[in-house]
Motif scaffolding. Structure first.
Motif, PDB file in Angstrom:
ATOM      1  N   ILE A 209       0.708  -1.113   0.144  1.00  0.00           N
ATOM      2  CA  ILE A 209      -0.044  -0.024   0.033  1.00  0.00           C
ATOM      3  C   ILE A 209       0.881   1.220  -0.148  1.00  0.00           C
ATOM      4  O   ILE A 209       1.906   1.477   0.672  1.00  0.00           O
ATOM      5  CB  ILE A 209      -0.790  -0.036   1.457  1.00  0.00           C
ATOM      6  CG1 ILE A 209      -1.567  -1.389   1.421  1.00  0.00           C
ATOM      7  CG2 ILE A 209      -2.029   1.187   1.195  1.00  0.00           C
ATOM      8  CD1 ILE A 209      -2.402  -1.469   2.691  1.00  0.00           C
ATOM      9  N   GLN A 210       0.551   2.245  -0.947  1.00  0.00           N
ATOM     10  CA  GLN A 210       1.165   3.590  -0.947  1.00  0.00           C
ATOM     11  C   GLN A 210       1.210   4.225   0.560  1.00  0.00           C
ATOM     12  O   GLN A 210       0.257   4.128   1.087  1.00  0.00           O
ATOM     13  CB  GLN A 210       0.875   4.389  -2.010  1.00  0.00           C
ATOM     14  CG  GLN A 210       0.700   3.899  -3.406  1.00  0.00           C
ATOM     15  CD  GLN A 210       2.250   3.479  -3.830  1.00  0.00           C
ATOM     16  OE1 GLN A 210       3.072   4.500  -3.798  1.00  0.00           O
ATOM     17  NE2 GLN A 210       2.491   2.551  -4.409  1.00  0.00           N
ATOM     18  N   PRO A 211       2.212   4.822   0.828  1.00  0.00           N
ATOM     19  CA  PRO A 211       2.411   5.231   2.320  1.00  0.00           C
ATOM     20  C   PRO A 211       1.348   6.444   2.462  1.00  0.00           C
ATOM     21  O   PRO A 211       0.715   6.837   3.712  1.00  0.00           O
ATOM     22  CB  PRO A 211       3.831   6.217   2.290  1.00  0.00           C
ATOM     23  CG  PRO A 211       4.478   5.367   1.625  1.00  0.00           C
ATOM     24  CD  PRO A 211       3.542   4.772   0.583  1.00  0.00           C
ATOM     25  N   PHE A 212       0.851   7.364   1.380  1.00  0.00           N
ATOM     26  CA  PHE A 212      -0.100   8.498   1.351  1.00  0.00           C
ATOM     27  C   PHE A 212      -1.534   7.851   1.622  1.00  0.00           C
ATOM     28  O   PHE A 212      -2.304   8.299   2.550  1.00  0.00           O
ATOM     29  CB  PHE A 212      -0.165   9.388   0.378  1.00  0.00           C
ATOM     30  CG  PHE A 212      -1.061   8.757  -1.018  1.00  0.00           C
ATOM     31  CD1 PHE A 212      -2.245   8.988  -1.152  1.00  0.00           C
ATOM     32  CD2 PHE A 212      -0.300   7.869  -1.823  1.00  0.00           C
ATOM     33  CE1 PHE A 212      -2.788   8.571  -2.114  1.00  0.00           C
ATOM     34  CE2 PHE A 212      -0.757   7.625  -3.076  1.00  0.00           C
ATOM     35  CZ  PHE A 212      -2.340   8.006  -3.328  1.00  0.00           C
ATOM     36  N   VAL A 213      -1.745   6.456   1.251  1.00  0.00           N
ATOM     37  CA  VAL A 213      -3.059   5.776   1.464  1.00  0.00           C
ATOM     38  C   VAL A 213      -3.011   5.224   2.800  1.00  0.00           C
ATOM     39  O   VAL A 213      -4.185   5.415   3.326  1.00  0.00           O
ATOM     40  CB  VAL A 213      -3.166   4.599   0.264  1.00  0.00           C
ATOM     41  CG1 VAL A 213      -4.479   3.894   0.615  1.00  0.00           C
ATOM     42  CG2 VAL A 213      -3.171   5.195  -1.046  1.00  0.00           C
ATOM     43  N   VAL A 214      -2.030   4.850   3.499  1.00  0.00           N
ATOM     44  CA  VAL A 214      -2.244   4.347   4.740  1.00  0.00           C
ATOM     45  C   VAL A 214      -2.480   5.512   5.732  1.00  0.00           C
ATOM     46  O   VAL A 214      -3.276   5.445   6.572  1.00  0.00           O
ATOM     47  CB  VAL A 214      -0.678   3.888   5.083  1.00  0.00           C
ATOM     48  CG1 VAL A 214      -0.607   3.585   6.657  1.00  0.00           C
ATOM     49  CG2 VAL A 214       0.038   2.486   4.143  1.00  0.00           C
ATOM     50  N   ASN A 215      -1.876   6.643   5.563  1.00  0.00           N
ATOM     51  CA  ASN A 215      -2.101   7.822   6.280  1.00  0.00           C
ATOM     52  C   ASN A 215      -3.678   8.211   5.918  1.00  0.00           C
ATOM     53  O   ASN A 215      -4.306   8.653   7.007  1.00  0.00           O
ATOM     54  CB  ASN A 215      -1.284   9.198   5.751  1.00  0.00           C
ATOM     55  CG  ASN A 215       0.131   8.681   6.283  1.00  0.00           C
ATOM     56  OD1 ASN A 215       0.426   8.022   7.293  1.00  0.00           O
ATOM     57  ND2 ASN A 215       1.074   9.486   5.525  1.00  0.00           N
ATOM     58  N   LEU A 216      -4.150   8.030   4.694  1.00  0.00           N
ATOM     59  CA  LEU A 216      -5.676   8.584   4.501  1.00  0.00           C
ATOM     60  C   LEU A 216      -6.692   7.692   5.017  1.00  0.00           C
ATOM     61  O   LEU A 216      -7.467   8.151   5.701  1.00  0.00           O
ATOM     62  CB  LEU A 216      -5.703   8.657   3.028  1.00  0.00           C
ATOM     63  CG  LEU A 216      -7.003   9.228   2.257  1.00  0.00           C
ATOM     64  CD1 LEU A 216      -7.250  10.411   2.645  1.00  0.00           C
ATOM     65  CD2 LEU A 216      -7.183   8.758   1.143  1.00  0.00           C
ATOM     66  N   THR A 217      -6.153   6.257   4.857  1.00  0.00           N
ATOM     67  CA  THR A 217      -7.319   5.205   5.255  1.00  0.00           C
ATOM     68  C   THR A 217      -7.228   4.548   6.813  1.00  0.00           C
ATOM     69  O   THR A 217      -8.021   4.032   7.468  1.00  0.00           O
ATOM     70  CB  THR A 217      -7.599   4.090   4.304  1.00  0.00           C
ATOM     71  OG1 THR A 217      -6.376   3.448   4.239  1.00  0.00           O
ATOM     72  CG2 THR A 217      -7.671   4.824   2.910  1.00  0.00           C
ATOM     73  N   GLY A 218      -5.978   4.818   7.287  1.00  0.00           N
ATOM     74  CA  GLY A 218      -5.482   3.809   8.131  1.00  0.00           C
ATOM     75  C   GLY A 218      -5.253   2.572   8.047  1.00  0.00           C
ATOM     76  O   GLY A 218      -4.989   1.561   8.850  1.00  0.00           O
ATOM     77  N   ILE A 219      -5.503   2.010   6.876  1.00  0.00           N
ATOM     78  CA  ILE A 219      -5.208   0.410   6.471  1.00  0.00           C
ATOM     79  C   ILE A 219      -3.867   0.388   6.237  1.00  0.00           C
ATOM     80  O   ILE A 219      -3.213   0.946   5.274  1.00  0.00           O
ATOM     81  CB  ILE A 219      -6.231   0.007   5.350  1.00  0.00           C
ATOM     82  CG1 ILE A 219      -7.765   0.419   5.598  1.00  0.00           C
ATOM     83  CG2 ILE A 219      -5.904  -1.372   5.092  1.00  0.00           C
ATOM     84  CD1 ILE A 219      -8.587  -0.042   4.466  1.00  0.00           C
ATOM     85  N   ASN A 220      -3.269  -0.440   6.908  1.00  0.00           N
ATOM     86  CA  ASN A 220      -1.523  -0.885   6.670  1.00  0.00           C
ATOM     87  C   ASN A 220      -1.493  -2.400   6.064  1.00  0.00           C
ATOM     88  O   ASN A 220      -2.486  -3.314   6.288  1.00  0.00           O
ATOM     89  CB  ASN A 220      -0.858  -0.551   7.869  1.00  0.00           C
ATOM     90  CG  ASN A 220      -1.180  -1.323   9.059  1.00  0.00           C
ATOM     91  OD1 ASN A 220      -1.276  -2.309   9.017  1.00  0.00           O
ATOM     92  ND2 ASN A 220      -1.533  -0.718  10.262  1.00  0.00           N
ATOM     93  N   ASN A 221      -0.306  -2.605   5.692  1.00  0.00           N
ATOM     94  CA  ASN A 221       0.076  -3.961   5.279  1.00  0.00           C
ATOM     95  C   ASN A 221      -0.169  -5.024   6.155  1.00  0.00           C
ATOM     96  O   ASN A 221      -0.669  -6.105   5.866  1.00  0.00           O
ATOM     97  CB  ASN A 221       1.479  -4.054   4.741  1.00  0.00           C
ATOM     98  CG  ASN A 221       1.638  -3.106   3.451  1.00  0.00           C
ATOM     99  OD1 ASN A 221       0.906  -3.242   2.433  1.00  0.00           O
ATOM    100  ND2 ASN A 221       2.350  -2.056   3.496  1.00  0.00           N
ATOM    101  N   ASN A 222       0.189  -4.616   7.467  1.00  0.00           N
ATOM    102  CA  ASN A 222      -0.232  -5.743   8.386  1.00  0.00           C
ATOM    103  C   ASN A 222      -1.493  -6.369   8.591  1.00  0.00           C
ATOM    104  O   ASN A 222      -1.782  -7.417   9.118  1.00  0.00           O
ATOM    105  CB  ASN A 222       0.494  -5.258   9.599  1.00  0.00           C
ATOM    106  CG  ASN A 222       2.158  -5.066   9.525  1.00  0.00           C
ATOM    107  OD1 ASN A 222       2.729  -5.880   9.076  1.00  0.00           O
ATOM    108  ND2 ASN A 222       2.722  -4.441  10.597  1.00  0.00           N
ATOM    109  N   MET A 223      -2.432  -5.482   8.600  1.00  0.00           N
ATOM    110  CA  MET A 223      -4.031  -5.522   8.771  1.00  0.00           C
ATOM    111  C   MET A 223      -4.102  -6.502   7.749  1.00  0.00           C
ATOM    112  O   MET A 223      -5.267  -7.242   7.908  1.00  0.00           O
ATOM    113  CB  MET A 223      -4.744  -4.131   8.675  1.00  0.00           C
ATOM    114  CG  MET A 223      -4.389  -3.153   9.787  1.00  0.00           C
ATOM    115  SD  MET A 223      -5.243  -1.550   9.489  1.00  0.00           S
ATOM    116  CE  MET A 223      -7.101  -2.235   9.374  1.00  0.00           C
ATOM    117  N   LEU A 224      -3.702  -6.495   6.647  1.00  0.00           N
ATOM    118  CA  LEU A 224      -4.256  -7.157   5.508  1.00  0.00           C
ATOM    119  C   LEU A 224      -3.681  -8.622   4.877  1.00  0.00           C
ATOM    120  O   LEU A 224      -4.074  -9.336   4.233  1.00  0.00           O
ATOM    121  CB  LEU A 224      -4.148  -6.528   4.325  1.00  0.00           C
ATOM    122  CG  LEU A 224      -4.850  -5.053   4.281  1.00  0.00           C
ATOM    123  CD1 LEU A 224      -4.474  -4.332   3.094  1.00  0.00           C
ATOM    124  CD2 LEU A 224      -6.113  -5.201   4.424  1.00  0.00           C
TER     125      LEU A 224
END
Length: 459
Positions: free
Chosen positions: A46-61
């Motif tokens: 996931i792109q870093p700016f998307v993580v900041n926007l949604t709160g969804i990160n690679n570990n969660m998925l």
């Protein structure tokens, strides 16, 4: 049937994005009938700016299902649906791309709530989902998460359907759904409608509206249409392919909607009202002695109407009530014709204006008090009544004696904040007929609440 959805993605190069979260609500135009929401393992970072926007990160998925594992459920819940999304072009492209990777041809007709909102609610400062629903008083939790955004889109789409007086959204949807060669059974049509108050629309095989009606029991009214053997009903039975409806929760809004939408859409089987809905009106004049008289006249658009009536008997009965409740003289309200005193004077229910025993100033004050209280021209009110669902309310807005429109709301701040009320209201052009419908209804019925307010349009 609609599939209202929202998708969150990894971001990245065009057509290389992956889905990280998806939420879909199957919506029949009135209520949610099914829902699906899930995180999705996109199998790419996931792109870093998307993580900041949604709160969804690679570990969660990492433990989330991959797209192919949820694909069948997506196909099932969207089956037979028009897809609705805020910026539908994006969501449709992402979903189609994911299915292409699986070798499955996923194609849906789409409706975009951004485009619909720009058309039905023009001149908003922003049409981004967050800012738009905030301006409309629609709750939005978990912004930039699929479930929260999709739920808010459902509420927005429901409001847009209500604002679509010309029924273009419904007609376009039906053109995509109806197969002209099929002749659906009348029983199937009847069973798909509720036994509730609202307005119903009969459509032909092209999706065009051919008849608009209203009823306190839509299903019962349709049974009458489909079992009647008069000429008009038989022709309708042959042509109708689909019936859609809008619940209104109360009879007054159904009456106002029916009148407005027949004039807007001009359905083939509705007789367009060429004459006024009312035959008589209450007017006033000052006589030679300076007394303010009330008078029943035949309806005349050139004259100022204080109150309108469906017929003369209704006008006479209402004027009698007005005369008695406000201690007016029946001779000066046109109910008695006499060269001497009125009959009320003999029983001490008239102070003698009929024979100049009461001063014009004293008598006229009571007439003016009545006019200020009941004359539609002076009204700045919100009429609050039942909504379409238990927790919902309806509001009719009257400003400076003009019917501005109606809306449905769930939260009180939606009507106590003028900027939100102006936006959620389904604005209409005032007409004498709509004024008559409201006045005539309120004479026979009570609303849940009547709120007096100052003019708030700001326009």
């Amino acid at each position: 049937m609609y599939a209202v959805l929202d998708i969150e993605t990894t971001g990245g190069k065009y057509n290389e994005e992956g889905i990280t979260e998806i939420a879909i609500y199957r919506f029949d135009g009135h209520k949610i009938v099914d829902q699906f929401a899930s995180l999705v393992n996109p199998e790419r970072p996931i792109q870093p700016f998307v993580v900041n926007l949604t709160g969804i990160n690679n570990n969660m998925l990492r433990q989330a299902p991959k797209f192919y594992e949820v694909a069948k459920r997506i196909i099932e819940i969207t089956d037979g649906c028009v897809m609705v999304a805020h910026n539908a072009l994006f969501d449709n492209r992402i979903l189609t791309t994911e299915f292409d990777r699986l070798g499955y041809n996923f194609q849906k007709e789409t409706l975009c709530t951004v485009e619909l909102a720009k058309k039905l609610i023009p001149d908003m400062p922003s049409y981004s989902l967050g800012k738009l629903v905030k301006a409309l008083g629609i709750p939005l939790s978990d912004r930039h998460r699929a479930q929260g955004d999709a739920k808010a889109t459902v509420a927005l789409f429901k409001l847009l359907l209500n604002k679509d007086n010309s029924k273009e959204i419904i007609a376009e949807t039906l053109r995509k759904e109806i197969k002209p060669e099929l002749n659906p059974k009348m029983l199937d049509i009847i069973e798909s409608t509720p036994s509730e108050t609202g307005v119903y629309y009969m459509h032909n095989s092209a999706g065009e509206i051919i008849f608009i009606g209203r009823s306190k029991n839509i299903r019962k009214k349709l049974i009458q249409h489909f079992t009647n053997d008069n000429r008009k009903s038989k022709r309708l039975q042959l042509e109708v392919k689909k019936v859609t409806y809008e619940k209104t929760g109360n009879e007054l809004i159904s009456m106002l909607k029916e009148h407005l939408e027949i004039r807007l859409n001009k359905p083939r089987y509705n007789k367009i009202q060429r004459r006024s809905l009312y035959t008589h009106q209450l007017t006033s004049f000052v006589d030679n002695n300076g007394y303010l008289n009330l008078k029943i006249d035949k309806s005349d658009g050139r004259k100022k109407a204080l109150i309108t009536f469906s017929n003369y008997q209704q006008a006479k009965s209402e004027l009698l009530r007005i005369t008695q409740e406000n201690e007016l003289c029946p001779k000066l309200t046109g109910l008695q014709d006499s060269s001497e005193n009125c009959s009320y004077y003999s029983i001490e229910k008239c102070a003698g204006a009929c024979i100049n025993n009461e001063s014009p100033e004293s008598y006229n004050k009571r007439v003016l008090d009545f006019l200020n209280k009941e004359s539609f021209e002076k009204w700045n009110k919100l009429l609050i009544d039942r909504g379409r669902e238990t927790e919902e309310r309806s509001v009719i807005w009257i400003e400076n004696g003009k019917y501005r429109g109606y809306a449905f709301y769930d939260l009180n701040y939606q009507i106590t904040k003028p900027e939100i009320l102006r936006t959620i209201i389904n604005l209409v052009d005032h007409s004498r007929e709509s004024q008559h419908i409201i006045q005539n209804y309120l004479r026979r019925n009570k609303t849940m609440k009547l709120i007096n307010l100052s003019p708030i349009s700001g326009k």
